[in-house]
Design a protein around this motif. Structure first.
Motif, PDB file in Angstrom:
ATOM      1  N   CYS A  32     -51.521 -10.720 -33.388  1.00  0.00           N
ATOM      2  CA  CYS A  32     -51.577  -9.455 -34.110  1.00  0.00           C
ATOM      3  C   CYS A  32     -50.389  -8.591 -33.693  1.00  0.00           C
ATOM      4  O   CYS A  32     -49.972  -8.601 -32.538  1.00  0.00           O
ATOM      5  N   ARG A  33     -49.888  -7.824 -34.612  1.00  0.00           N
ATOM      6  CA  ARG A  33     -48.724  -6.988 -34.322  1.00  0.00           C
ATOM      7  C   ARG A  33     -49.026  -5.844 -33.370  1.00  0.00           C
ATOM      8  O   ARG A  33     -48.120  -5.209 -32.841  1.00  0.00           O
ATOM      9  N   HIS A  34     -50.292  -5.569 -33.114  1.00  0.00           N
ATOM     10  CA  HIS A  34     -50.667  -4.443 -32.264  1.00  0.00           C
ATOM     11  C   HIS A  34     -50.986  -4.846 -30.830  1.00  0.00           C
ATOM     12  O   HIS A  34     -51.280  -3.985 -30.017  1.00  0.00           O
ATOM     13  N   GLY A  70     -60.290  -3.702 -29.000  1.00  0.00           N
ATOM     14  CA  GLY A  70     -59.624  -3.363 -30.247  1.00  0.00           C
ATOM     15  C   GLY A  70     -60.421  -2.382 -31.087  1.00  0.00           C
ATOM     16  O   GLY A  70     -61.538  -2.003 -30.730  1.00  0.00           O
ATOM     17  N   PRO A  71     -59.872  -1.955 -32.219  1.00  0.00           N
ATOM     18  CA  PRO A  71     -60.571  -1.030 -33.118  1.00  0.00           C
ATOM     19  C   PRO A  71     -61.894  -1.583 -33.635  1.00  0.00           C
ATOM     20  O   PRO A  71     -62.784  -0.820 -34.003  1.00  0.00           O
ATOM     21  N   ASP A  72     -62.038  -2.905 -33.641  1.00  0.00           N
ATOM     22  CA  ASP A  72     -63.285  -3.521 -34.096  1.00  0.00           C
ATOM     23  C   ASP A  72     -64.250  -3.773 -32.950  1.00  0.00           C
ATOM     24  O   ASP A  72     -65.231  -4.477 -33.109  1.00  0.00           O
ATOM     25  N   GLN A  73     -63.975  -3.211 -31.770  1.00  0.00           N
ATOM     26  CA  GLN A  73     -64.798  -3.346 -30.572  1.00  0.00           C
ATOM     27  C   GLN A  73     -64.769  -4.760 -29.988  1.00  0.00           C
ATOM     28  O   GLN A  73     -65.595  -5.117 -29.167  1.00  0.00           O
ATOM     29  N   GLY A  74     -63.824  -5.588 -30.438  1.00  0.00           N
ATOM     30  CA  GLY A  74     -63.649  -6.924 -29.884  1.00  0.00           C
ATOM     31  C   GLY A  74     -62.633  -6.898 -28.765  1.00  0.00           C
ATOM     32  O   GLY A  74     -61.824  -5.974 -28.645  1.00  0.00           O
ATOM     33  N   THR A  84     -57.689 -14.413 -37.628  1.00  0.00           N
ATOM     34  CA  THR A  84     -57.415 -13.676 -38.859  1.00  0.00           C
ATOM     35  C   THR A  84     -58.678 -13.063 -39.452  1.00  0.00           C
ATOM     36  O   THR A  84     -58.595 -12.220 -40.335  1.00  0.00           O
ATOM     37  N   SER A  85     -59.841 -13.459 -38.945  1.00  0.00           N
ATOM     38  CA  SER A  85     -61.097 -12.917 -39.454  1.00  0.00           C
ATOM     39  C   SER A  85     -61.398 -11.531 -38.910  1.00  0.00           C
ATOM     40  O   SER A  85     -62.270 -10.842 -39.434  1.00  0.00           O
ATOM     41  N   ARG A  86     -60.676 -11.105 -37.872  1.00  0.00           N
ATOM     42  CA  ARG A  86     -60.919  -9.756 -37.343  1.00  0.00           C
ATOM     43  C   ARG A  86     -60.414  -8.730 -38.357  1.00  0.00           C
ATOM     44  O   ARG A  86     -59.339  -8.869 -38.917  1.00  0.00           O
ATOM     45  N   ARG A  87     -61.190  -7.698 -38.570  1.00  0.00           N
ATOM     46  CA  ARG A  87     -60.826  -6.707 -39.586  1.00  0.00           C
ATOM     47  C   ARG A  87     -59.624  -5.868 -39.181  1.00  0.00           C
ATOM     48  O   ARG A  87     -58.971  -5.260 -40.026  1.00  0.00           O
ATOM     49  N   CYS A  88     -59.285  -5.834 -37.896  1.00  0.00           N
ATOM     50  CA  CYS A  88     -58.144  -5.043 -37.450  1.00  0.00           C
ATOM     51  C   CYS A  88     -56.880  -5.894 -37.335  1.00  0.00           C
ATOM     52  O   CYS A  88     -55.817  -5.370 -36.997  1.00  0.00           O
TER      53      CYS A  88
END
Length: 92
Positions: A32-34, A70-74, A84-88
């Motif tokens: 991920c770019r973040h 992360g923003p998705d709490q993962g 790629t299934s992570r929403r963030c």
């Protein structure tokens, strides 16, 4: 006097369990770019495609949250932030 019947247990073969795990739709892409790690800022002379996070004890954080979550709490990590299934998840 009642006769007790033996308990019936079903044990799945190891190959059946592995097949079930493999059938889970999970796709992985580039990082991920973040995602960030200290090595990205220390080893600035390393080409980007060679990676900066080749150490097992590398600590990662998300640029969006500035935490290891992360923003998705993962969790944020080399393997976690390729899903790629992570929403963030975002790529460049």
């Amino acid at each position: 006097m009642t006769e007790k019947k033996p308990a019936v247990t079903t044990i799945k073969a190891e190959s059946e369990v592995e097949a079930a795990v493999e059938s889970t739709p999970e796709s992985f892409g580039p990082l991920c770019r973040h995602i960030r790690s200290k090595g990205m800022y220390v080893y600035t002379d390393v080409p980007e495609h060679e990676g900066h996070a080749d150490y097992d004890n590398t600590i990662f954080w998300c640029q969006k949250t500035l935490k290891d979550i992360g923003p998705d709490q993962g969790f944020v990590g080399r393997e976690d932030c390729c899903a790629t299934s992570r929403r963030c998840y975002e790529i460049d």
